[in-house]
Design an enzyme around this catalytic site. Structure first.
Site, PDB file in Angstrom:
ATOM      1  N   ASP A 164      -3.111  -2.880   3.050  1.00 29.93           N
ATOM      2  CA  ASP A 164      -4.240  -2.030   3.735  1.00 29.93           C
ATOM      3  C   ASP A 164      -5.352  -2.749   3.162  1.00 29.93           C
ATOM      4  OD1 ASP A 164      -5.532   0.265   4.730  1.00 29.93           O
ATOM      5  OD2 ASP A 164      -3.460   0.715   5.268  1.00 29.93           O
ATOM      6  N   SER A 218      -0.925   5.526  11.290  1.00 24.36           N
ATOM      7  CA  SER A 218      -1.106   5.039   9.971  1.00 24.36           C
ATOM      8  C   SER A 218      -0.681   5.950   8.834  1.00 24.36           C
ATOM      9  CB  SER A 218      -2.720   4.592   9.731  1.00 24.36           C
ATOM     10  OG  SER A 218      -2.770   3.527  10.668  1.00 24.36           O
ATOM     11  N   HIS A 228      -9.027   3.522   3.685  1.00 27.03           N
ATOM     12  CA  HIS A 228      -7.801   3.598   4.495  1.00 27.03           C
ATOM     13  C   HIS A 228      -6.528   3.656   3.590  1.00 27.03           C
ATOM     14  CE1 HIS A 228      -4.785   2.781   7.712  1.00 27.03           C
ATOM     15  NE2 HIS A 228      -5.526   3.527   8.524  1.00 27.03           N
ATOM     16  N   ASN A 249      -1.492   3.032  17.667  1.00 27.31           N
ATOM     17  CA  ASN A 249      -1.868   4.157  18.121  1.00 27.31           C
ATOM     18  C   ASN A 249      -2.672   3.651  19.609  1.00 27.31           C
ATOM     19  OD1 ASN A 249      -1.897   5.654  15.831  1.00 27.31           O
ATOM     20  ND2 ASN A 249      -3.872   5.306  15.245  1.00 27.31           N
TER      21      ASN A 249
END
Length: 399
Positions: A77, A271, A111, A203
């Protein structure tokens, strides 16, 4: 098929209140692409109330058996902020495959820290939020620093780095719209090394309008792909669907850790569904270290809360992950080295890439295990027949 477990009205009302309070005071991370120098605002707001997603999955029920100790979960990430109190001592140095400091234990965007909190945040006095596997270690592998998903080749480098650095589970909460040979090879490399990759399904750019586009590495064989559901256990409007979806987890109004302080943030997306499954996989690998990656996947799918639909369902796969059942259930066919059967009567949708460690039948094996017993049996019959003839001849001579 078992019906999905439902939360009580009290737990639901409490969770709604928690998100309402935090949403009014916290900045939602990753609302849009952030510039490299545009770091997330430090988070200081906390709450003592239990998040709805944690109440729904209730991983605390298995902590008396395992909290994931001895298992390392790589977070591919934006890095992970190791200074956050509830992650203190849990985050390894990691690596940075896109340059910068060369280590992954800092996070400008936030994130990766949010994801890591769902996996392994430790309980803290006066707070109820905690990760699914608070005993697991987090291995941060930075492959993006600007809030974007990065590149397929960058993901490939990050996955290989995670495997070579000792990860047991690799969480990939980022997606590439294109596949690459390098990423394909990296996924196969992880499978050969018996490392589980858990990836978000992706998404939709226009929630509610399902597209036919695939996400990678989610769509690769051998990857456990996670879709998102809301409070009602129904698929989230933004969650991509398709035959590559294997399982689901909460992904709406999700609370987890922010950067630069002890506080929380609220966000949504596939996520943040993926790390609930990665955390559960860590619990399973800690409690059942003898299981191979295919067996871990089989256990997670077969113990999920199955929806009242034909399985696997393109929106939620085999259902919503269930940490307690995943750790404690007796799953048939899990003898060491045995190949797992499908969780239900439906045929498997994807074949895992071949492993260099998979046993391959040879002509010698076929002779040893198939024909040899038959030959021995025929030889015994021949000896018995010969003996009978000799006895008859002797009797005739004596007569």
């Amino acid at each position: 098929m078992s019906a999905p477990r439902r939360r009580t009205a009290t737990a639901t009302a409490t969770a709604v209140a928690v998100v309402s309070v935090l949403s009014a005071t916290l900045v939602l991370p990753m609302a849009g692409p952030a510039a490299a120098a545009d770091c997330a605002t430090p988070s200081t707001q906390t709450t003592a109330e239990l998040p709805w997603s944690q109440a729904r999955l209730d991983p605390q029920r298995v902590w008396a058996l395992t909290k994931g100790e001895g298992v390392t979960v790589a977070v591919v990430d934006s890095g992970v902020d190791a200074s956050v109190p509830q992650l203190a001592g849990q985050v390894l140095r990691g690596a940075d495959v896109v340059g910068g400091t060369g280590r992954g234990d800092t996070d400008c965007v936030g994130h990766g820290t949010f994801v890591a909190g769902i996996v392994a945040a430790r309980p803290a006095p006066g707070l109820t939020f905690a990760g699914v596997a608070p005993g697991a270690k987090v291995l941060p592998i930075r492959q993006t620093a600007d809030g974007e998903d990065g590149t397929a080749n960058g993901m490939a480098d990050a996955i290989r780095e995670a495997v070579d650095s000792g990860a047991d589970v690799v969480n990939v909460s980022i997606n590439s719209p294109v596949r690459s040979r390098k990423l394909d090879d990296a996924v196969k490399y992880a499978v050969r090394k018996d490392v589980l990759i858990v990836a978000s399904a992706g998404n939709e750019e226009r929630p509610g309008q399902q597209s036919s586009a695939l996400s990678f590495p989610a769509a690769y064989p051998g990857v456990l792909t996670v879709a998102a559901v809301g409070r009602d256990d129904q698929p989230a409007s933004f969650s991509r669907s398709g035959e590559y979806v294997d399982i689901a987890a909460p992904g709406v109004d999700i609370l987890s850790l922010g950067t630069g302080g002890p506080g929380y943030r609220v966000d949504e997306g596939t996520s943040f569904a993926a790390p609930y499954v990665s955390g559960t996989a860590a619990l399973v690998r800690a409690r059942h270290p003898e299981l191979t990656v295919p067996q871990v996947i089989h256990r997670l799918e077969s113990t999920a809360d199955h929806p009242a639909k034909t399985l696997p369902d393109p929106q939620v796969g085999w259902g919503i992950v269930n940490p307690f059942k995943a750790v404690t259930a007796v799953v048939p066919g899990e003898a060491r080295g045995s190949a797992p059967s499908a969780p239900a009567s439906s045929p498997p949708r994807r074949a895992a890439p071949p492993s260099a460690n998979d046993p391959v039948a040879t002509p010698a094996d076929a002779t040893t295990h198939g024909y040899l017993p038959l030959l021995l049996g025929l030889a015994a019959l021949a000896l018995l027949g010969t003996g009978g003839i000799l006895v008859a001849r002797l009797a005739a001579r004596r007569g």
